[in-house]
Design an enzyme around this catalytic site. Sequence first.
Site, mmCIF file in Angstrom:
data_model
loop_
_atom_site.group_PDB
_atom_site.id
_atom_site.type_symbol
_atom_site.label_atom_id
_atom_site.label_comp_id
_atom_site.label_asym_id
_atom_site.label_seq_id
_atom_site.Cartn_x
_atom_site.Cartn_y
_atom_site.Cartn_z
ATOM 1 C CB CYS A 20 -0.950 -0.005 1.186
ATOM 2 S SG CYS A 20 -0.088 -0.070 2.747
ATOM 3 N NE ARG A 361 10.989 3.643 19.276
ATOM 4 C CZ ARG A 361 9.886 3.017 18.857
ATOM 5 N NH1 ARG A 361 9.532 1.855 19.364
ATOM 6 N NH2 ARG A 361 9.130 3.552 17.923
ATOM 7 C CD GLU A 1201 -19.433 -15.090 22.297
ATOM 8 O OE1 GLU A 1201 -20.173 -16.047 22.613
ATOM 9 O OE2 GLU A 1201 -19.802 -13.907 22.330
HETATM 10 C C1 LIG Z 1 4.035 2.197 9.365
HETATM 11 C C2 LIG Z 1 5.167 3.134 9.671
HETATM 12 C C3 LIG Z 1 5.835 3.008 10.876
HETATM 13 C C4 LIG Z 1 6.873 3.897 11.179
HETATM 14 N N1 LIG Z 1 7.499 3.777 12.391
HETATM 15 C C5 LIG Z 1 8.489 4.629 12.712
HETATM 16 C C6 LIG Z 1 9.138 4.565 13.962
HETATM 17 O O1 LIG Z 1 8.825 3.722 14.805
HETATM 18 N N2 LIG Z 1 10.119 5.465 14.213
HETATM 19 C C7 LIG Z 1 10.501 6.403 13.315
HETATM 20 O O2 LIG Z 1 11.423 7.163 13.557
HETATM 21 N N3 LIG Z 1 9.902 6.487 12.128
HETATM 22 C C8 LIG Z 1 8.891 5.645 11.813
HETATM 23 N N4 LIG Z 1 8.275 5.761 10.607
HETATM 24 C C9 LIG Z 1 8.668 6.857 9.718
HETATM 25 C C10 LIG Z 1 9.717 6.406 8.727
HETATM 26 O O3 LIG Z 1 10.903 6.039 9.353
HETATM 27 C C11 LIG Z 1 9.995 7.589 7.842
HETATM 28 O O4 LIG Z 1 8.802 7.901 7.180
HETATM 29 C C12 LIG Z 1 11.048 7.272 6.817
HETATM 30 O O5 LIG Z 1 12.291 7.086 7.368
HETATM 31 C C13 LIG Z 1 11.114 8.352 5.781
HETATM 32 O O6 LIG Z 1 11.896 7.892 4.709
HETATM 33 P P1 LIG Z 1 11.313 7.723 3.236
HETATM 34 O O7 LIG Z 1 12.430 7.359 2.389
HETATM 35 O O8 LIG Z 1 10.173 6.778 3.230
HETATM 36 O O9 LIG Z 1 10.791 9.202 3.009
HETATM 37 P P2 LIG Z 1 9.876 9.754 1.877
HETATM 38 O O10 LIG Z 1 8.436 9.626 2.291
HETATM 39 O O11 LIG Z 1 10.232 9.166 0.591
HETATM 40 O O12 LIG Z 1 10.315 11.269 1.977
HETATM 41 C C14 LIG Z 1 10.139 11.960 3.170
HETATM 42 C C15 LIG Z 1 10.547 13.417 3.065
HETATM 43 O O13 LIG Z 1 11.946 13.525 3.141
HETATM 44 C C16 LIG Z 1 12.442 14.286 2.071
HETATM 45 N N5 LIG Z 1 13.687 13.687 1.633
HETATM 46 C C17 LIG Z 1 13.930 12.372 1.489
HETATM 47 N N6 LIG Z 1 15.216 12.193 1.131
HETATM 48 C C18 LIG Z 1 15.777 13.407 1.043
HETATM 49 C C19 LIG Z 1 17.063 13.870 0.727
HETATM 50 N N7 LIG Z 1 18.035 13.020 0.411
HETATM 51 N N8 LIG Z 1 17.288 15.181 0.751
HETATM 52 C C20 LIG Z 1 16.322 16.061 1.050
HETATM 53 N N9 LIG Z 1 15.072 15.671 1.359
HETATM 54 C C21 LIG Z 1 14.807 14.371 1.359
HETATM 55 C C22 LIG Z 1 11.382 14.242 1.018
HETATM 56 O O14 LIG Z 1 11.407 15.406 0.242
HETATM 57 C C23 LIG Z 1 10.123 14.125 1.816
HETATM 58 O O15 LIG Z 1 9.637 15.393 2.147
HETATM 59 C C24 LIG Z 1 7.245 4.897 10.259
HETATM 60 C C25 LIG Z 1 6.582 5.018 9.033
HETATM 61 C C26 LIG Z 1 5.542 4.151 8.743
HETATM 62 C C27 LIG Z 1 4.820 4.309 7.437
#
Ligand SMILES: Cc1cc2nc3c(=O)[nH]c(=O)nc-3n(C[C@H](O)[C@H](O)[C@H](O)COP(=O)(O)OP(=O)(O)OC[C@H]3O[C@@H](n4cnc5c(N)ncnc54)[C@H](O)[C@@H]3O)c2cc1C
Length: 1271
Positions: A20, A361, A1201
């Site tokens: 998703c 945490r 249950e």
């Molecule tokens: C189900 C779920 C559970 C999670 N649990 C945790 C948790 O327990 N602890 C925690 O800390 N986090 C948690 N997260 C958050 C997750 O760690 C962050 O969303 C993730 O690390 C972001 O990375 P991404 O590559 O997916 O970011 P993206 O969604 O791809 O991008 C995020 C943002 O960062 C910017 N960006 C990305 N790379 C760069 C770059 N190189 N330079 C400048 N800007 C940049 C983008 O422009 C965007 O605005 C969770 C997320 C989900 C969906």
Amino acid sequence: MISTYEPALKKIRHYSANACLLPICSLYGAAVTTVEGVGSTKTRVHPVQERLAKCHGSQCGFCTPGMVMSIYTLLRNHPEPTSEQMIAALAGNLCRCTGYRPILDACKTFCKVRNKNSWVLLVFFLFKVSTRLFSTDEFQPLDPTQELIFPPELMRMAENQPKRTLFFHGERMTWISPVSLDELLDLKATYPKAPLLVGNTSVGPEMKFRGMFHPIVIAPARIPDLNMVKCTDDGLTLGAACSLSLVKDILTNAMAEFPEEKTKVFSAVLQQLRTLGGEQIRNIASLGGNIVSRKSTSDLNPILAASNCMLNLASRGRKRQIPLSDIFADGVGNNTITPEEILVSVHVPHSRKGEYVSAFRQAPRRENALPVTNAGMRVIFEEGTDTIKDLSIFYGGAVSTTVCAKQTCRTLIGRHWNKQMLDEACRLVFKEIALPGSDNGETVDYKKTLIVSFFYRFFLEVSQSLKTMDPCHYPGIPMEYRSVLQDFKTKMPQSIQIYQAKLSQSPQDPVGRPIMHQSGIKHATGEAVYIDDLPSVDGELFLAVVTSSRAHAKIVSIDTSEALKGPGVFDIITAHDVPATNEFYYSDDPEIIFARNKVICVGQIVCAVVADSDDHAKQAAAKVKIEYEVLEPVILTIEEAIQHNSFFAPKRKLEQGNVDRAFETVDNIIEGEIRIGGQEHFYMETQSVLVVPKGEDNEMDVYVSTQHPAIIQEMVAASLGVPANRIMCHVKRVGGAFGGKLLKAGLLASVAAVAANKTSRAVRLILSRGDDMLITGGRHPFIGKYKVGFMNDGRIRAVDAKYYINAGCTPDESVLVAEVSLLKMDNAYKIPNLRCWAYACKTNLPSNTAFRGFGFPQSALVTETWITGVADKIGLSPEKIREINMYKENEQTHFKQKLDPQNLIRCWNECMEKSAYYSRKTAVNEFNKQNYWKKKGIAIVPMKFPFGLGTRYLSQAAALVHIYTDGSVLLTHGGIEMGQGIHTKMIQVASRELNIPMSCIHFCETSTTTVPNACASVGSAGTDVNGMAVKDACQTLLKRLQPIINKNPKGTWNDWIKEAFEQSVSLSATGYFRGYNENMDWEKGEGQPFTYFLYGAACSEVEINCLTGDHKNLRTDIVMDIGCSINPAVDIGQIEGAFVQGIGLYTMEELKYSPEGVLYTRGPDQYKIPAVCDIPEQFSVSLLSSSQNPYAIYASKGIGEAGLFLGCSVFFALRDAVTRVRNERGLKKTFTLNSPLTAEQIWANCADDFAEMVIGNRASPSLFGPDPSYH
Ligand SMILES: Cc1cc2nc3c(=O)[nH]c(=O)nc-3n(C[C@H](O)[C@H](O)[C@H](O)COP(=O)(O)OP(=O)(O)OC[C@H]3O[C@@H](n4cnc5c(N)ncnc54)[C@H](O)[C@@H]3O)c2cc1C
Ligand code: FES
């Protein structure tokens, strides 16, 4: 599973991901393997699929493909994984049915070190009964050479095709994927607002759930500079696009490579990475994304900032390096990242001599949950001393981004690391980190305490390390403080299941055997079809609902003009389109399909959009504008309902004995109140329906996920104004229901049917998780007020109680739930004088409904709460009070129904014995003496669970059995398969009755066309009643065949069937069961509403961390009397699954509403159901031997249950631990713990010194327990 090929390294990487969240454009060049690709019944069932099914790891089967993929991916990377790897691989998967134990059993068969420990062996030795629910001999071996290969064409493409920028243009968005840093910087300069999308785990949810839209996104994942990993003299430089899993691996390797002194930062970052998200998230989420998103909940930023990590930034023509701490609002500098800038890499330094680094945490669930608060801390001392040279403290979760306690740090430089410094640090930190208020203040106090207690924990850690470094100078911390330095870890649970095998039974007879779920293999291969898997019908439309945003208001206008202009929108359906019934009167107040004129809760359906796709329907639904005029009063809580005298009729009362007189004669009286929060069903398959008009005679096929097809048929027919014989309901299987798919499913099916009727098209309605949670209600929140009179020896003589349930805005079955809560309130105890009222409060919350246990889990928790209250008052243990008051001989309940409690006492005694209760209690006492901040608790709780539906007609059932001339049998009945294995059991019944193998019998679907007027599959009764009907049908057939069999006794089944056909003997029969003779006279307060009783007992042991309120479920032993089990694997699965759901109810699952009645907790992000980390480390279930039940099929008992309530043994074990903390700290005041007993509540009730400091804004001298005598 995603597989990619890296030509430079010639390496293939396999990783699991959440479908998703994964943008399809990010998959360019990657191979995707879904569960269908792993194996199928048509080709070869993969060992993972086979073992998951054969170990009974699937019930409803909806989560099973996800489980298969997580395990399969792990095995592709590690064919012989350790149990730690296996547990980590499953941390991000949720199952609502099984309680995870059987899934883990399947996993263990692949692990390197198989699970055999002394605990299991001891149980084997003690009880010579069957413990095998599956046989590993049947399993195919795992042969890694047989796996799918990475597609060679993709490999060639990666090797030969020059990398070029990719553009993908969608309907509304453009995706640009550059390949060089320069190109990226140009793009970023041209589109400064475009996000850099790597994992999409931060941007994705914002676009999906919060309406954020980006017309252009830039995907930098293919740029080498952003993927670099460089080891420098002073640390590691990691590319910003590195996935968190990769970072985890790199740091783990570095830990092994470098001396400990250099790896303290790595170790602290790793500590956070272990519990950050699940593996699927870590596999795609990037380091840079986590940092740059600057979310308050980032687990990495506080520790990276505290450790002086540096960011390498670049923009067109400019490169610079800044400290990570600068990017936060209150950072040391003002160097924040500009919109044109990108993060290229992150430098994580080595730690130095004399430097200490830690991360902390606390989250609502230990794994896969965003933190409430977290922290990163670092201190460095002047060489050879404990004088602080530099100190950094960063917190997350406190305000909108990571925050630094810089004043505190500055002030403390130059100070010695001692108690005075600690006192001052706590005061300073507390003052410096200002938290914005919240509605009820509780979470703020909790966060404040965590902020202080994390520093305290850091203080202890460093003090202990100083001692290790120089024992002569530094005393370290007292022995009893040390255990708090160890975080709770998730271990592979050890489990045992015990049941009686019937040795004398014919080998062909499957009854009593642990037969695999009839659909188990199909669940695991993804072939099992749920509503949304049904292929689309020509011209099909998708429906999205528009719901009310006000709790009580007049609808002034509905403006659909914008919505109708949306792409693909076909029509908008309102109450005016309902041809006949829009309001169903099952009692004085109606159940409503579409709100007409006014709304009575947030989440009520006002209208619906039908469009050519799910997306278009949802986009248009968001554009419907509704104007409201708020109406008074808005009643949300039970208290407000009482104040406004707002109840659904009738109020119920039960009374026996002379309560008032008894209170005059007792030695003691206690009075109290307990609140029990509601619970979301969280079935994995959300409410789903597909309505297909057949085009003639108003006929419609309704494919629906429901426990009650007959009511769907009735409601759809009534809403359309057509006879029921035109509406054909079909249910193949349901992806979990737990009581939530009855009336609510009927209303939703009616919405879809009205739309299908108006448009003459097929209409599909699949609720999103958020809408499902918002609209469909759940378990009733409950308040129990009680007054209990008892003697000094513990005998309870009188109870006077009032129960209030929050029914929400329509009656549904709430009055019935209130009645059941009265009828079952005695739980296992004889109370000679008892009076109790029950009220169903009418409020402006979404209407609550049936949920596994139906009032019993709440009312019996009240009972057990006053039992512990009595124990506290007279200084006896709760188990003694339980024993003293337990039903002992043939007695009568408070509504004069006879019961024989012999098996209750047997369950209790066996549970006492199997759990070694008294010796473990001694061990718990010993542990508690030796540990100050960690405490253990233990509790044992008995259960009497009455079985019955209160009246005969509700338990009638029918079956239809056809025998075809080739001897094969098609069976159907009125029961619904929702994970409880009813069809498997019915095939077992038919197999025994007809004396043919199960493989000859098939079950196709439950339908109103084959079995009319079937009662709902509820109240644990499905197998009981349908089993009787199936048996009846089979016996009718057998009776017809008997003369033929008698004539040719040596013939085969096929011979007899052939002969029967030739003799014109009918080979089709219906079976019928009239139902149980149950009744209840509420005027007199007496009756026989139940047919029999199930009994059980559970003992649980827990450990709590008093500093954070966190806890760990250590061990649970359950003994359950379920008569003669028809299928022990299914029945044990039901007990375990319900028990774990009970753990959720009583300790984790918390629904939160705004003051205006808007549900906040609308998805797995905010609402935490138990995951693998929450099940007891040792988990044993024994079925009571030699138990008979003359009232149900083959002496079995309905088990769906009952197990849920036993989850409260964990609640009372936690209470025991909290009591011990309070006793040790001299807090004698009586206290009440409400449900769910979350970490916050545990903390609030035991961490009183910290709480006092936070709430009273002062540091108490006893803040840190006994003075550890620092210099
Ligand atoms: C189900 C779920 C559970 C999670 N649990 C945790 C948790 O327990 N602890 C925690 O800390 N986090 C948690 N997260 C958050 C997750 O760690 C962050 O969303 C993730 O690390 C972001 O990375 P991404 O590559 O997916 O970011 P993206 O969604 O791809 O991008 C995020 C943002 O960062 C910017 N960006 C990305 N790379 C760069 C770059 N190189 N330079 C400048 N800007 C940049 C983008 O422009 C965007 O605005 C969770 C997320 C989900 C969906
Ligand atoms: S089997 Fe896991 S959710 Fe139903």
